[in-house]
Structure formats: structure tokens, C-alpha cells
Design a protein around this motif. Structure first.
Motif, PDB file in Angstrom:
ATOM      1  N   PRO A  61      46.737  38.529  40.085  1.00  0.00           N
ATOM      2  CA  PRO A  61      47.635  39.629  40.451  1.00  0.00           C
ATOM      3  C   PRO A  61      47.102  40.984  39.928  1.00  0.00           C
ATOM      4  O   PRO A  61      46.376  41.045  38.937  1.00  0.00           O
ATOM      5  CB  PRO A  61      48.947  39.278  39.763  1.00  0.00           C
ATOM      6  N   ASP A  62      47.488  42.039  40.607  1.00  0.00           N
ATOM      7  CA  ASP A  62      47.039  43.374  40.216  1.00  0.00           C
ATOM      8  C   ASP A  62      47.525  43.744  38.814  1.00  0.00           C
ATOM      9  O   ASP A  62      46.820  44.444  38.076  1.00  0.00           O
ATOM     10  CB  ASP A  62      47.531  44.423  41.229  1.00  0.00           C
ATOM     11  N   GLU A  63      48.710  43.264  38.437  1.00  0.00           N
ATOM     12  CA  GLU A  63      49.243  43.568  37.109  1.00  0.00           C
ATOM     13  C   GLU A  63      48.369  42.974  36.007  1.00  0.00           C
ATOM     14  O   GLU A  63      48.197  43.560  34.946  1.00  0.00           O
ATOM     15  CB  GLU A  63      50.678  43.033  36.952  1.00  0.00           C
ATOM     16  N   VAL A  64      47.823  41.794  36.273  1.00  0.00           N
ATOM     17  CA  VAL A  64      46.955  41.147  35.283  1.00  0.00           C
ATOM     18  C   VAL A  64      45.593  41.834  35.251  1.00  0.00           C
ATOM     19  O   VAL A  64      44.998  42.002  34.183  1.00  0.00           O
ATOM     20  CB  VAL A  64      46.823  39.635  35.591  1.00  0.00           C
ATOM     21  N   ALA A  66      45.102  44.929  35.748  1.00  0.00           N
ATOM     22  CA  ALA A  66      45.290  46.195  35.029  1.00  0.00           C
ATOM     23  C   ALA A  66      45.236  45.994  33.516  1.00  0.00           C
ATOM     24  O   ALA A  66      44.931  46.933  32.776  1.00  0.00           O
ATOM     25  CB  ALA A  66      46.624  46.821  35.423  1.00  0.00           C
ATOM     26  N   LEU A  67      45.493  44.789  33.039  1.00  0.00           N
ATOM     27  CA  LEU A  67      45.435  44.504  31.606  1.00  0.00           C
ATOM     28  C   LEU A  67      44.006  44.273  31.115  1.00  0.00           C
ATOM     29  O   LEU A  67      43.773  44.185  29.908  1.00  0.00           O
ATOM     30  CB  LEU A  67      46.286  43.276  31.271  1.00  0.00           C
TER      31      LEU A  67
END
Length: 143
Positions: A61-64, A66-67
Motif C-alpha cells: 500500500p502507498d501508506e506503507v 511512505a514509511l
């Protein structure tokens, strides 16, 4: 004579409508508990299946992203979570089946044994012996 006169008797189901269980087990409260616990187990297994579906995804996922998590680390974590969830679901089904087996046959049999050992007039001793015996019977599954 109050409002609840004859209330427990009006809830009892006839023996013709109940399956034959050992030690005279049954009644509406028993079947309500079994139904409720079965429904809760099915609901939690449904939630576990939904999460398992997410654990099988290989696209990060994009959220992961970004981390700053690496792709290989994410995939390794997904494989681990998938295996862990499958094992947890299998354990949950075994525990559910064993708990219902104990509820229907082991607990009443251990109570009869405790009453036979201590005598029916010694309720406290019977209860303590019954609790001791059932805790030891459940030990292998709880490990």
C-alpha cells in the motif's frame, strides 16, 4: 403469586424436541449459550478470514511505502502474518470443539465423580475437586 409464577417451567423444552445428551443436559439456557458462543466464534472466524485475505496481498500500500519500508521486508511480514493467522484459526477451531465437548460430557462427568468422592452434602468440597479436575483436563489444550 407474582408475575414470574411458572416462568422457568414455561421456558423448558420437552425432551422430544431435544437431542439426547448425556447426564440430562439441555434446556433453553444451555442451548442459548451454545448458540451464542457458536455465533460469536463464527463471527470472529469471519473477521479472521477477512484479515487473511489482506495478508495475502503482495502489492504494498502507498501508506506503507511512505514509511520507507522495503518491498522484501513487507513481503516477509505478509508471509509471516498469513502463516500465523492460519495457525491461529486452526487452533481456534480445535479449542472451540474441545470446549463444547467439555461442556457437554467432561464437566458433568467430573461433577458426578466429585460428588461420588466427596458426597452430595459437601458442596464446597465437590466444587473445589471439580474445579481442580477440570483445570487439569483443560491443561493440554490450553498449552
Amino acid at each position: 403469586m407474582g408475575l414470574l409464577t411458572g416462568w422457568p417451567g414455561s421456558l423448558s423444552l420437552t425432551s422430544q424436541s431435544m437431542p439426547g445428551l448425556p447426564y440430562g443436559i439441555g434446556g433453553p439456557y444451555f442451548w442459548s449459550f451454545v448458540s451464542f458462543s457458536g455465533g460469536m466464534h463464527l463471527f470472529t472466524q469471519y473477521l479472521e478470514l477477512r484479515q487473511l485475505r489482506k495478508n495475502r496481498e503482495t502489492k504494498m500500500p502507498d501508506e506503507v511505502k511512505a514509511l520507507g519500508v522495503e518491498e522484501k521486508t513487507f513481503l516477509d511480514a505478509q508471509v509471516y502474518q498469513k502463516d500465523r493467522r492460519c495457525f491461529s484459526m486452526a487452533c481456534s477451531w480445535v479449542n472451540f470443539a474441545f470446549s463444547k465437548f467439555c461442556l457437554i460430557s467432561v464437566n458433568p462427568a467430573m461433577w458426578k465423580f466429585a460428588v461420588g468422592m466427596c458426597g452430595a452434602e459437601n458442596e464446597c468440597k465437590c466444587t473445589l475437586l471439580w474445579m481442580f479436575l477440570t483445570s487439569w483436563i483443560e491443561k493440554p489444550v490450553n498449552v
